[in-house]
Design an enzyme around this catalytic site. Structure first.
Site, PDB file in Angstrom:
ATOM      1  N   PHE A 116       0.839  -1.202   0.000  1.00  0.00           N
ATOM      2  CA  PHE A 116       0.000   0.000   0.000  1.00  0.00           C
ATOM      3  C   PHE A 116       0.872   1.250   0.000  1.00  0.00           C
ATOM      4  O   PHE A 116       1.843   1.330   0.753  1.00  0.00           O
ATOM      5  CB  PHE A 116      -0.841   0.078   1.285  1.00  0.00           C
ATOM      6  CG  PHE A 116      -1.796  -1.055   1.516  1.00  0.00           C
ATOM      7  CD1 PHE A 116      -3.125  -0.952   1.121  1.00  0.00           C
ATOM      8  CD2 PHE A 116      -1.392  -2.210   2.178  1.00  0.00           C
ATOM      9  CE1 PHE A 116      -4.029  -1.984   1.376  1.00  0.00           C
ATOM     10  CE2 PHE A 116      -2.283  -3.247   2.436  1.00  0.00           C
ATOM     11  CZ  PHE A 116      -3.605  -3.130   2.033  1.00  0.00           C
ATOM     12  N   ASP A 117       0.480   2.238  -0.800  1.00  0.00           N
ATOM     13  CA  ASP A 117       0.980   3.594  -0.597  1.00  0.00           C
ATOM     14  C   ASP A 117       0.284   4.123   0.667  1.00  0.00           C
ATOM     15  O   ASP A 117      -0.719   3.550   1.119  1.00  0.00           O
ATOM     16  CB  ASP A 117       0.615   4.432  -1.835  1.00  0.00           C
ATOM     17  CG  ASP A 117       0.999   5.892  -1.691  1.00  0.00           C
ATOM     18  OD1 ASP A 117       2.011   6.187  -1.039  1.00  0.00           O
ATOM     19  OD2 ASP A 117       0.274   6.745  -2.235  1.00  0.00           O
ATOM     20  N   GLY A 118       0.783   5.231   1.220  1.00  0.00           N
ATOM     21  CA  GLY A 118       0.187   5.762   2.451  1.00  0.00           C
ATOM     22  C   GLY A 118      -0.881   6.810   2.196  1.00  0.00           C
ATOM     23  O   GLY A 118      -2.078   6.545   2.295  1.00  0.00           O
ATOM     24  N   PHE A 147      -1.209  -0.881  -4.267  1.00  0.00           N
ATOM     25  CA  PHE A 147      -2.211   0.187  -4.365  1.00  0.00           C
ATOM     26  C   PHE A 147      -1.545   1.557  -4.259  1.00  0.00           C
ATOM     27  O   PHE A 147      -0.806   1.810  -3.298  1.00  0.00           O
ATOM     28  CB  PHE A 147      -3.234   0.075  -3.224  1.00  0.00           C
ATOM     29  CG  PHE A 147      -4.081  -1.168  -3.256  1.00  0.00           C
ATOM     30  CD1 PHE A 147      -5.179  -1.252  -4.103  1.00  0.00           C
ATOM     31  CD2 PHE A 147      -3.794  -2.255  -2.435  1.00  0.00           C
ATOM     32  CE1 PHE A 147      -5.977  -2.388  -4.128  1.00  0.00           C
ATOM     33  CE2 PHE A 147      -4.583  -3.399  -2.452  1.00  0.00           C
ATOM     34  CZ  PHE A 147      -5.675  -3.465  -3.308  1.00  0.00           C
ATOM     35  N   ASP A 206      -2.305   6.023  -5.322  1.00  0.00           N
ATOM     36  CA  ASP A 206      -3.279   7.002  -5.843  1.00  0.00           C
ATOM     37  C   ASP A 206      -2.728   7.802  -7.017  1.00  0.00           C
ATOM     38  O   ASP A 206      -3.456   8.592  -7.613  1.00  0.00           O
ATOM     39  CB  ASP A 206      -3.711   7.967  -4.727  1.00  0.00           C
ATOM     40  CG  ASP A 206      -2.555   8.843  -4.251  1.00  0.00           C
ATOM     41  OD1 ASP A 206      -2.703  10.074  -4.218  1.00  0.00           O
ATOM     42  OD2 ASP A 206      -1.480   8.298  -3.924  1.00  0.00           O
TER      43      ASP A 206
END
Length: 360
Positions: free
Chosen positions: A212-214, A329, A331
């Site tokens: 995951f990105d943060g 993931f 954004d």
């Protein structure tokens, strides 16, 4: 019917008694279905109740490679597309971008069923596709060919899947259609658009790895807004001032939480070293200047992340090669493209201020 038009004509909010009655009826339906199926002898694990399961909905273009078929649909229309699918229903579809992720979810399920045979808290994979029912046979043949356990199908025939996603209490929706993903995100459902890696890599078949990105993925985009609008120095200053104030949650926080719940089930059986789930935070933040707030936020939520990589703006692709996640993931399309280039299956989360900047 006589009297059918009586009443005020305006809908009143459902009373708690009505909601309770509706829940009781739903439970009775489940009990009746369970009683019926318990008399049917089968070796297969039955799908869990949606309220107990972690429901992952995948579209047919995320699960399988349908690039050629999509081209037929776009160039020749629906009738030719359906005809082609029916004529080729015994030709097995090749894996798509979410395929190995789904396989890894099923491996976790198998391990959970060994440890907790009567527990329904496991992944339930639903095929959520806007395909027409006539295409279903090819999808079923391909699913059975690969030995996937996907019992629930929603074939919406061109209609939006969002209502069905809500009805299935979906925890994660993966699609190749960015418009549908955007619609699902706006409806509050954790969703991402799948992108195929540009290189073939070998994935772990004993451990589900999720990266995951943060910001704007696990966390809200509040800090990213400051970075985009006021620059890096102001961002660092803001994060240090707010180090002890937890970040608000982002769209994928719930799915990280679901993974954590399942990990704890393995830990409870002394399987920590042999856990089939591993989670990674891969963030462009730098540890010294803005890492503490992230780690303290996770701690305040009671969430563990197995590995945290603070890259201080360095490209994410090379690090992801080392991790080899089944899904990553992020954004920002910039990071998605970088990950793809190095052979990572990436999923774009269209949430937060980065979307405004990528469009401008």
């Amino acid at each position: 019917a006589p009297g059918a038009m009586s009443g005020s004509g305006s809908e009143e909010p459902e009373s708690s008694q009505a909601a309770e009655d509706r829940q009781q009826e739903a439970d009775q339906d489940w009990a009746a279905a369970k009683a019926f199926y318990e008399n049917v002898v089968t070796q297969r694990a039955r799908p869990p109740k949606p309220q107990n399961a972690i429901t992952v909905a995948v579209s047919s273009r995320a699960l399988f490679n349908l690039v050629e078929e999509q081209k037929i649909y776009e160039e020749h229309g629906l009738e030719k597309y359906v005809e082609y699918q029916q004529n080729n229903e015994n030709v097995i579809l090749k894996p798509g971008p979410a395929f190995y992720f789904v396989k890894a979810l099923e491996h976790v399920n198998a391990r959970l069923l060994e440890l907790y045979p009567d527990d329904e808290e496991r992944f339930d994979i639903v095929l959520m596709t806007n395909n027409h029912a006539q295409v279903g046979v090819r999808l079923i043949n391909s699913i059975n060919h690969y030995g996937l356990t996907i019992e629930r199908f929603c074939m919406t025939g061109g209609e939006s899947p969002v209502g069905y996603l809500t009805a299935y209490l979906t925890n994660l929706y993966l699609s190749a259609d960015s418009d549908k993903v955007q619609e699902a995100i706006e409806a509050g459902i954790a969703s991402a658009t799948m992108f195929t890696a540009n290189k073939d890599v070998v994935y772990s078949d004993t451990q589900l790895r999720v990266a995951f990105d943060g910001d704007a993925v696990i966390f809200s985009d509040e800090s990213e807004q400051i970075f985009k609008e006021q620059g890096l120095d102001r961002f660092f200053e803001h994060e240090q001032l707010n180090e002890n104030k937890p970040l608000a949650q982002g769209p994928l926080k719930g799915f990280l939480e679901d993974l954590g719940k399942l990990q704890k089930k393995f830990y409870a059986r002394n399987e920590r070293l042999n856990c089939p789930i591993r989670t990674y935070l891969v963030t462009a933040r730098s540890a010294a200047s803005s890492g503490a707030r992230v780690l303290k936020t996770l701690r305040s939520w009671g969430l563990e992340i197995d590995e945290a990589l603070f890259l201080a703006g360095a490209p994410k692709g090379p690090v992801l090669v080392k991790i080899r996640p089944h899904i990553f993931f992020d954004d920002q399309m910039y990071h998605i493209e970088g990950a793809q280039k190095f052979g990572t299956t990436a999923a774009h989360v269209p949430y937060g201020i980065a979307q405004k900047y990528s469009k401008s």
